[in-house]
Design a protein around this motif. Structure first.
Motif, PDB file in Angstrom:
ATOM      1  N   GLY A  36     -38.995  70.248   0.023  1.00 21.23           N
ATOM      2  CA  GLY A  36     -39.175  69.769   1.396  1.00 21.23           C
ATOM      3  C   GLY A  36     -40.044  68.526   1.445  1.00 21.23           C
ATOM      4  O   GLY A  36     -39.772  67.595   2.223  1.00 21.23           O
ATOM      5  N   LEU A  37     -41.077  68.479   0.616  1.00 20.10           N
ATOM      6  CA  LEU A  37     -41.922  67.288   0.549  1.00 20.10           C
ATOM      7  C   LEU A  37     -41.142  66.098   0.029  1.00 20.10           C
ATOM      8  O   LEU A  37     -41.286  64.970   0.536  1.00 20.10           O
ATOM      9  N   TYR A  38     -40.300  66.332  -0.975  1.00 18.88           N
ATOM     10  CA  TYR A  38     -39.499  65.232  -1.536  1.00 18.88           C
ATOM     11  C   TYR A  38     -38.477  64.746  -0.514  1.00 18.88           C
ATOM     12  O   TYR A  38     -38.208  63.535  -0.422  1.00 18.88           O
ATOM     13  N   LYS A  39     -37.922  65.656   0.257  1.00 22.98           N
ATOM     14  CA  LYS A  39     -36.911  65.280   1.256  1.00 22.98           C
ATOM     15  C   LYS A  39     -37.495  64.356   2.317  1.00 22.98           C
ATOM     16  O   LYS A  39     -36.819  63.444   2.806  1.00 22.98           O
ATOM     17  N   HIS A  40     -38.761  64.538   2.671  1.00 25.44           N
ATOM     18  CA  HIS A  40     -39.396  63.737   3.723  1.00 25.44           C
ATOM     19  C   HIS A  40     -40.366  62.710   3.134  1.00 25.44           C
ATOM     20  O   HIS A  40     -41.294  62.276   3.814  1.00 25.44           O
ATOM     21  N   ARG A  41     -40.140  62.312   1.889  1.00 25.61           N
ATOM     22  CA  ARG A  41     -41.040  61.351   1.255  1.00 25.61           C
ATOM     23  C   ARG A  41     -41.034  59.980   1.906  1.00 25.61           C
ATOM     24  O   ARG A  41     -42.002  59.225   1.808  1.00 25.61           O
ATOM     25  N   GLN A  43     -40.935  59.532   5.088  1.00 22.72           N
ATOM     26  CA  GLN A  43     -41.544  59.680   6.414  1.00 22.72           C
ATOM     27  C   GLN A  43     -43.002  60.110   6.281  1.00 22.72           C
ATOM     28  O   GLN A  43     -43.399  61.163   6.758  1.00 22.72           O
ATOM     29  N   THR A  46     -46.097  61.831   8.958  1.00 19.81           N
ATOM     30  CA  THR A  46     -45.521  62.478  10.139  1.00 19.81           C
ATOM     31  C   THR A  46     -45.912  63.955  10.116  1.00 19.81           C
ATOM     32  O   THR A  46     -46.407  64.477   9.110  1.00 19.81           O
ATOM     33  N   ARG A  47     -45.668  64.639  11.220  1.00 16.04           N
ATOM     34  CA  ARG A  47     -46.056  66.040  11.307  1.00 16.04           C
ATOM     35  C   ARG A  47     -45.332  66.893  10.274  1.00 16.04           C
ATOM     36  O   ARG A  47     -45.943  67.750   9.616  1.00 16.04           O
ATOM     37  N   VAL A  48     -44.033  66.661  10.092  1.00 17.21           N
ATOM     38  CA  VAL A  48     -43.272  67.458   9.140  1.00 17.21           C
ATOM     39  C   VAL A  48     -43.708  67.150   7.707  1.00 17.21           C
ATOM     40  O   VAL A  48     -43.756  68.047   6.854  1.00 17.21           O
ATOM     41  N   TRP A  49     -44.063  65.898   7.439  1.00 12.87           N
ATOM     42  CA  TRP A  49     -44.525  65.525   6.094  1.00 12.87           C
ATOM     43  C   TRP A  49     -45.857  66.197   5.778  1.00 12.87           C
ATOM     44  O   TRP A  49     -46.045  66.728   4.678  1.00 12.87           O
ATOM     45  N   TRP A  52     -45.198  69.995   5.009  1.00 12.03           N
ATOM     46  CA  TRP A  52     -44.701  70.274   3.668  1.00 12.03           C
ATOM     47  C   TRP A  52     -45.757  69.972   2.604  1.00 12.03           C
ATOM     48  O   TRP A  52     -45.829  70.673   1.580  1.00 12.03           O
TER      49      TRP A  52
END
Length: 282
Positions: A36-41, A43, A46-49, A52
């Motif tokens: 999940g962290l890699y998917k939002h790398r 961004q 951000t809150r989602v980053w 994760w």
């Protein structure tokens, strides 16, 4: 994941007091949070980053607390983090302040949070398991002395002749000096002396002087063992003297084999049963 759900090995492991099931669970969770962290790398901040990132730190703390082999997951995330920070550093749009924030975020989430959870697990462990029991024998004597219900805290610091003692190896996992009535099948063929990691009456040894000397113990005074004294160690259960001579050990031919030999009655003084007491060298 589907194969793991029907793996018979997990059903077997669950029947024992093993940590592998929890280790496998937290390892899978660390892989999930890391993905999940890699998917939002792309961004960052951000809150989602942030979610994760801290989830990865929490799960890594749990997987490392389960078993030390869990640090392989920590190493995987650590290597990726180093590569990612190096990649961000090479980007032309990266500003010093933003780059410093990247470092700070990862240090807090992946290092501080991980260590905090790791130490918290030990804190909880020691708060819940504070009583002495048969499982604490392999632990250090100073650690055992701090447990509730142990007899070590009430033991005298000095040994007098005639004292019943136990001897623990300085090598972790070897345990206490132990003997029993069984004999070696080869070599000296005398009574076996081994290391034993559980509490047992056969771990007890009596400190005695040489037969040619008179013990100074009386009903009112005790003669204490001193550093540098020559003593005998008599196995309390079988009344035999701890002995060694130039017979190779069964498992390692580089060392001599210890064994117990001769009942505790006056015989000719054998140099092989004389032991130098150096308990005060540290």
């Amino acid at each position: 994941a589907g194969c793991l759900c029907v793996d018979n090995a997990l059903c077997t492991i669950s029947r024992f007091i093993l940590l592998d099931a929890m280790l496998l669970f937290f390892t899978a969770m660390s892989a999930l949070s890391f993905s999940g962290l890699y998917k939002h790398r792309l961004q960052p901040f951000t809150r989602v980053w942030w979610g994760w990132l801290f989830a990865t730190g929490v799960v890594l703390g749990l997987v490392a607390s389960s078993k030390w082999v869990g640090f392989f997951s920590v190493g995987l995330v650590g290597l990726y983090t180093v590569w990612e920070l190096y990649d961000i550093f090479g980007q032309s749009r990266t500003r010093i302040r933003s780059y410093a924030l990247h470092w700070s975020a990862r240090i807090v989430a992946l290092v501080v949070v991980l260590l905090a959870i790791y130490m918290l697990c030990f804190r909880i462990h020691f708060r819940l398991l504070y009583k002495s029991g048969p499982g604490d024998v392999p632990m250090d004597s100073l650690f055992q002395a701090g447990l509730q219900g142990t007899g070590l805290a009430n033991q005298p610091m000095d040994n007098s002749y005639g004292s019943v003692i136990t001897l623990k190896s300085a090598v972790p996992g070897v345990g206490l000096l132990h003997s029993h009535a069984n004999t070696y099948p080869d070599g000296s063929k005398q009574q076996q002396v081994t290391g034993y990691t559980h509490a047992d009456q056969n771990n007890n040894w009596v400190v005695e002087i040489m037969h040619s000397q008179a013990r100074g113990n009386t009903s009112e005074t005790l003669e204490f063992e001193r550093n540098g004294n020559i003593v005998r160690l008599v196995h309390a259960g079988t009344n035999r003297n701890l002995h060694s001579h130039a017979v190779a050990a069964i498992l390692n031919f580089l060392f001599f084999a210890p064994f117990t030999f001769g009942f505790d009655y006056p015989v000719e003084e054998l140099a092989n049963r004389k032991w130098l007491s150096l308990w005060n060298v540290y």
